[in-house]
Design a protein around this motif. Structure first.
Motif, PDB file in Angstrom:
ATOM      1  N   ASP A 100       0.821  -1.201   0.000  1.00  0.00           N
ATOM      2  CA  ASP A 100       0.000   0.000   0.000  1.00  0.00           C
ATOM      3  C   ASP A 100       0.858   1.256   0.000  1.00  0.00           C
ATOM      4  O   ASP A 100       1.639   1.490   0.926  1.00  0.00           O
ATOM      5  N   GLY A 101       0.687   2.074  -1.036  1.00  0.00           N
ATOM      6  CA  GLY A 101       1.390   3.346  -1.121  1.00  0.00           C
ATOM      7  C   GLY A 101       0.538   4.522  -0.706  1.00  0.00           C
ATOM      8  O   GLY A 101       0.949   5.680  -0.878  1.00  0.00           O
ATOM      9  N   GLY A 102      -0.665   4.252  -0.184  1.00  0.00           N
ATOM     10  CA  GLY A 102      -1.537   5.332   0.262  1.00  0.00           C
ATOM     11  C   GLY A 102      -2.611   5.675  -0.752  1.00  0.00           C
ATOM     12  O   GLY A 102      -2.551   5.302  -1.926  1.00  0.00           O
ATOM     13  N   ALA A 103      -3.592   6.414  -0.284  1.00  0.00           N
ATOM     14  CA  ALA A 103      -4.736   6.778  -1.122  1.00  0.00           C
ATOM     15  C   ALA A 103      -4.387   7.923  -2.059  1.00  0.00           C
ATOM     16  O   ALA A 103      -3.701   8.868  -1.674  1.00  0.00           O
ATOM     17  N   ALA A 104      -4.883   7.801  -3.282  1.00  0.00           N
ATOM     18  CA  ALA A 104      -4.744   8.881  -4.261  1.00  0.00           C
ATOM     19  C   ALA A 104      -5.992   8.883  -5.128  1.00  0.00           C
ATOM     20  O   ALA A 104      -6.334   7.842  -5.706  1.00  0.00           O
ATOM     21  N   PRO A 105      -6.698   9.990  -5.228  1.00  0.00           N
ATOM     22  CA  PRO A 105      -7.902  10.016  -6.062  1.00  0.00           C
ATOM     23  C   PRO A 105      -7.561   9.897  -7.541  1.00  0.00           C
ATOM     24  O   PRO A 105      -6.472  10.274  -7.985  1.00  0.00           O
ATOM     25  N   ALA A 106      -8.497   9.384  -8.292  1.00  0.00           N
ATOM     26  CA  ALA A 106      -8.371   9.356  -9.748  1.00  0.00           C
ATOM     27  C   ALA A 106      -8.675  10.746 -10.301  1.00  0.00           C
ATOM     28  O   ALA A 106      -9.284  11.578  -9.618  1.00  0.00           O
ATOM     29  N   PRO A 107      -8.251  11.044 -11.540  1.00  0.00           N
ATOM     30  CA  PRO A 107      -8.592  12.336 -12.136  1.00  0.00           C
ATOM     31  C   PRO A 107     -10.104  12.560 -12.112  1.00  0.00           C
ATOM     32  O   PRO A 107     -10.874  11.714 -12.578  1.00  0.00           O
ATOM     33  N   ALA A 108     -10.541  13.659 -11.537  1.00  0.00           N
ATOM     34  CA  ALA A 108     -11.970  13.887 -11.314  1.00  0.00           C
ATOM     35  C   ALA A 108     -12.727  14.092 -12.629  1.00  0.00           C
ATOM     36  O   ALA A 108     -13.731  13.428 -12.881  1.00  0.00           O
ATOM     37  N   ALA A 109     -12.267  14.983 -13.471  1.00  0.00           N
ATOM     38  CA  ALA A 109     -12.929  15.248 -14.748  1.00  0.00           C
ATOM     39  C   ALA A 109     -12.377  14.267 -15.784  1.00  0.00           C
ATOM     40  O   ALA A 109     -11.777  14.655 -16.781  1.00  0.00           O
ATOM     41  N   TRP A 110     -12.618  12.982 -15.549  1.00  0.00           N
ATOM     42  CA  TRP A 110     -11.951  11.945 -16.347  1.00  0.00           C
ATOM     43  C   TRP A 110     -12.332  11.996 -17.817  1.00  0.00           C
ATOM     44  O   TRP A 110     -11.513  11.700 -18.688  1.00  0.00           O
ATOM     45  N   ASP A 111     -13.586  12.396 -18.127  1.00  0.00           N
ATOM     46  CA  ASP A 111     -13.986  12.423 -19.529  1.00  0.00           C
ATOM     47  C   ASP A 111     -13.482  13.664 -20.260  1.00  0.00           C
ATOM     48  O   ASP A 111     -13.693  13.803 -21.476  1.00  0.00           O
ATOM     49  N   ASP A 112     -12.778  14.555 -19.546  1.00  0.00           N
ATOM     50  CA  ASP A 112     -12.007  15.601 -20.221  1.00  0.00           C
ATOM     51  C   ASP A 112     -10.616  15.095 -20.576  1.00  0.00           C
ATOM     52  O   ASP A 112      -9.983  15.595 -21.510  1.00  0.00           O
ATOM     53  N   VAL A 113     -10.131  14.120 -19.817  1.00  0.00           N
ATOM     54  CA  VAL A 113      -8.797  13.544 -20.050  1.00  0.00           C
ATOM     55  C   VAL A 113      -8.870  12.400 -21.053  1.00  0.00           C
ATOM     56  O   VAL A 113      -7.981  12.239 -21.895  1.00  0.00           O
ATOM     57  N   LEU A 114      -9.939  11.611 -20.984  1.00  0.00           N
ATOM     58  CA  LEU A 114     -10.106  10.426 -21.827  1.00  0.00           C
ATOM     59  C   LEU A 114     -11.210  10.679 -22.834  1.00  0.00           C
ATOM     60  O   LEU A 114     -12.316  11.083 -22.481  1.00  0.00           O
ATOM     61  N   SER A 115     -10.924  10.421 -24.106  1.00  0.00           N
ATOM     62  CA  SER A 115     -11.945  10.576 -25.149  1.00  0.00           C
ATOM     63  C   SER A 115     -11.931   9.352 -26.057  1.00  0.00           C
ATOM     64  O   SER A 115     -10.919   8.662 -26.178  1.00  0.00           O
ATOM     65  N   TRP A 116     -13.057   9.090 -26.701  1.00  0.00           N
ATOM     66  CA  TRP A 116     -13.187   7.877 -27.525  1.00  0.00           C
ATOM     67  C   TRP A 116     -14.072   8.132 -28.741  1.00  0.00           C
ATOM     68  O   TRP A 116     -14.898   7.310 -29.131  1.00  0.00           O
ATOM     69  N   ALA A 117     -13.882   9.265 -29.379  1.00  0.00           N
ATOM     70  CA  ALA A 117     -14.691   9.637 -30.532  1.00  0.00           C
ATOM     71  C   ALA A 117     -13.993   9.273 -31.837  1.00  0.00           C
ATOM     72  O   ALA A 117     -12.769   9.196 -31.911  1.00  0.00           O
TER      73      ALA A 117
END
Length: 282
Positions: free
Chosen positions: A103-120
């Protein structure tokens, strides 16, 4: 009756058909599983998502739109608790490609994930480094693909508790998350899917398991197990994940997916009219 047992994608599979699957069927199923794994596994150094983790763009897999569009619904319903960029958070807690379980500790995922990831337009793109994890629904999706690869014969496909039934009726036990030798009920499924998720599976360390809240990187503590029935295993798997969080009940209702869940204190909840036969006072 033919039964085929094998291991793939880190879980035990069982396929039941009227007769043992021949070499051609086995080759088709193995090819489907390998192709999905090469695209979506964050545990393989040669996979598409590992290659993409530093950012960039690749040709989108054929599953990308169906799965990631469903993630949009999951994320909105759970107010961001379910997020396909949670892979980095899971790896940090020890559920990484090397299975370090450190365990390296808690870290949140990118909140606005659909601004970072796209699939168009047939392109899967990350505008910043991130690690995709489709665990909220990916195994269910693969179960659907494997069922399709079997042809039209009656079959049951079981991938570690994500089950697709076709052309027959199957009574499925709901395993107690705190005692794998017992069940809290049974659910009869005909031409559909039943998917389960539990915090006692893929668990390690001091209370760590695979169901993280992407907003915090912390494991879920209030729900121990969920079960959902739906026409497809992908939708059942997705709803089973959502039910660990606020908003999951409303989403399952929207999808017309009956459900059962056990809370961490042992209480059991179920959807109105749920057809499961529970071994509890009702």
């Amino acid at each position: 009756m033919g039964v085929w047992d094998f291991d793939a994608i880190g879980t035990r599979w069982q396929i039941v058909m009227p007769a043992a699957p021949d070499d051609g069927v086995r080759e088709r199923v193995s090819a489907v599983i390998d192709a999905f794994d090469r695209e979506w596994s964050r545990f393989r150094p040669d996979s598409l998502v590992t290659t993409l983790s530093g950012g960039g763009r690749v040709t989108a897999p054929v599953d990308a739109a169906d799965m990631l569009d469903t993630y949009v619904a999951l994320s909105r319903a759970t107010e961001g608790a379910v997020n396909p960029l949670v892979g980095g958070s899971l790896a940090r807690r020890g559920y990484d490609a090397a299975y370090s379980l450190t365990d390296g500790g808690a870290a949140p995922a990118p909140a606005a994930w659909d601004d970072v990831l796209s699939w168009a337009h047939g392109v899967l793109q990350l505008s910043a480094p991130a690690l995709i994890d489709v665990g909220a629904l990916g195994k269910g999706r693969l179960v659907d693909l494997v069922a399709a690869a079997l042809g039209d014969e009656p079959a049951v496909v079981d991938a570690g508790g994500d089950i697709r039934v076709r052309g027959r009726t199957e009574r499925i036990a709901l395993e107690h998350p705190y005692d794998s030798a017992t069940a809290i009920g049974v659910w009869e499924i005909t031409d559909g899917a039943l998917c389960a998720s539990a915090t006692n599976r893929r668990a390690w360390g001091d209370g760590l398991h695979h169901v993280l809240d992407a907003r915090t990187g912390q494991p879920v503590r209030t729900v121990a197990a969920t079960w959902v029935a739906a026409p497809t295993a992908m939708i059942a798997d997705a709803a089973a994940t959502a039910l660990f969080f606020d908003g999951g009940v409303a989403l399952a209702h929207e999808w017309d997916a009956p459900w059962v869940r056990m809370l961490s204190d042992g209480r059991v909840e179920w959807s109105p009219g749920c057809p499961a036969d529970l071994f509890l006072p009702r």
